[in-house]
Design a protein around this motif. Structure first.
Motif, PDB file in Angstrom:
ATOM      1  N   UNK A  39      76.011  43.764  61.533  1.00 55.04           N
ATOM      2  CA  UNK A  39      76.790  44.847  60.935  1.00 55.04           C
ATOM      3  C   UNK A  39      76.417  46.156  61.614  1.00 55.04           C
ATOM      4  N   UNK A  40      77.314  47.134  61.612  1.00 53.32           N
ATOM      5  CA  UNK A  40      77.035  48.411  62.292  1.00 53.32           C
ATOM      6  C   UNK A  40      75.737  49.054  61.794  1.00 53.32           C
ATOM      7  N   UNK A  41      74.901  49.451  62.737  1.00 51.49           N
ATOM      8  CA  UNK A  41      73.651  50.123  62.388  1.00 51.49           C
ATOM      9  C   UNK A  41      72.557  49.198  61.893  1.00 51.49           C
ATOM     10  N   UNK A  42      72.803  47.900  61.973  1.00 50.45           N
ATOM     11  CA  UNK A  42      71.822  46.920  61.494  1.00 50.45           C
ATOM     12  C   UNK A  42      71.402  45.988  62.620  1.00 50.45           C
ATOM     13  N   UNK A  43      70.286  45.293  62.411  1.00 47.68           N
ATOM     14  CA  UNK A  43      69.879  44.281  63.359  1.00 47.68           C
ATOM     15  C   UNK A  43      70.642  42.992  63.125  1.00 47.68           C
TER      16      UNK A  43
ATOM     17  N   UNK B   2      59.733  42.197  53.090  1.00 47.78           N
ATOM     18  CA  UNK B   2      59.582  40.886  53.665  1.00 47.78           C
ATOM     19  C   UNK B   2      60.133  40.787  55.073  1.00 47.78           C
ATOM     20  N   UNK B   3      60.896  41.784  55.519  1.00 52.34           N
ATOM     21  CA  UNK B   3      61.547  41.696  56.807  1.00 52.34           C
ATOM     22  C   UNK B   3      60.785  42.415  57.898  1.00 52.34           C
ATOM     23  N   UNK B  26      57.300  40.289  60.536  1.00 49.83           N
ATOM     24  CA  UNK B  26      57.090  39.569  59.284  1.00 49.83           C
ATOM     25  C   UNK B  26      55.660  39.014  59.279  1.00 49.83           C
ATOM     26  N   UNK B  27      54.990  39.171  58.152  1.00 54.02           N
ATOM     27  CA  UNK B  27      53.598  38.748  58.052  1.00 54.02           C
ATOM     28  C   UNK B  27      53.451  37.264  58.394  1.00 54.02           C
ATOM     29  N   UNK B 107      64.584  43.305  63.174  1.00 56.42           N
ATOM     30  CA  UNK B 107      64.611  44.565  62.448  1.00 56.42           C
ATOM     31  C   UNK B 107      65.929  45.289  62.710  1.00 56.42           C
ATOM     32  N   UNK B 108      66.083  46.451  62.089  1.00 51.51           N
ATOM     33  CA  UNK B 108      67.322  47.214  62.246  1.00 51.51           C
ATOM     34  C   UNK B 108      67.316  48.129  63.470  1.00 51.51           C
TER      35      UNK B 108
END
Lengths: 110, 115
Positions: A39-43, B2-3, B26-27, B107-108
């Motif tokens: 999704x936009x802006x997400x991993x 958690x992520x 993540x751990x 991750x993001x």
């Protein structure tokens, strides 16, 4: 050279209109093929792993299949919330390196 | 959480400055990866760690890019003397094992803009 190609680049569907996304690959020693949603802006968010030709996986409206040269992500009766970019990645070789395609941007209109 | 956690989420730097991007996997995840994602493209592999060992750095674009994971947990990607072509989203991913065939959890990302 290892390569992953996704098609189409973009896809517009009406809600409820089923379709398929394609991922073709040329790698040596395939260890796994992975589908992700971004999704936009997400991993990227993990969806499926496929390991061998003939394998299929399903999750809600999504179904992934694998042959020796390509994978399909079938979307049945999509909803607007399915709109996202869908990425395909293959893993090959000694380590865990993933080769990603450029993705298919899916837009589902209500 | 958690992520996989990355910081900062956004970074703006002037050309020539050094930047450092952080990844908390993540751990318990042994494997850690860094990717670079240009707009409209899929992620491209940069480097891979198994615990603290950097086993593959073949994707690092130049010697200005450096990554470390000294204690086998948190990782830092450093870019020295940044250039405009370094502008991209930098993604970190981790996976549980070392044997492959396992999904990577992302991750993001950090969106890096070089002015």
């Amino acid at each position: 050279e290892d390569q992953v190609t996704q098609s189409p680049e973009a896809l517009r569907l009406q809600e409820g209109e089923s379709s398929s996304l394609n991922c073709s690959y040329t790698v040596s020693g395939l260890r796994g093929l992975f589908w992700y949603r971004q999704d936009p802006g997400k991993g990227p968010e993990f969806l499926f792993t496929l390991y061998s030709a003939g394998e299929e996986k399903e999750k809600e409206r999504l179904k992934a299949t694998l042959t020796k040269k390509e994978s399909f992500l079938h979307i049945t009766a999509p909803k607007p919330e399915d709109s996202a970019t869908y990425l395909c990645a293959v893993q090959a070789g000694d380590f865990n390196k993933f080769y990603f395609g450029s993705g298919t941007k899916l837009n589902v209109k209500p | 959480g958690a992520g996989v956690s990355q910081s900062p989420r956004y970074k703006v730097a002037k050309r020539g400055q050094d930047v450092a991007l952080r990844c908390d996997p993540i751990s318990g995840h042994v494997s850690l990866f860094w990717y670079q994602q240009a707009l409209g493209q899929g992620p491209e592999f940069l480097t891979y760690f198994q615990n603290e060992a950097q086993l593959d750095k073949s994707g690092l674009p130049s010697d200005r890019f450096f990554a470390e994971r000294p204690e086998g947990s948190v990782s830092t990607l450093k870019i020295q003397r940044t250039q405009q072509e370094d502008s991209a989203v930098y993604l970190c991913a981790s996976s549980f094992g070392t044997g492959g065939n396992q999904p990577q959890h992302f991750g993001d990302g950090t969106r890096l803009s070089i002015l």
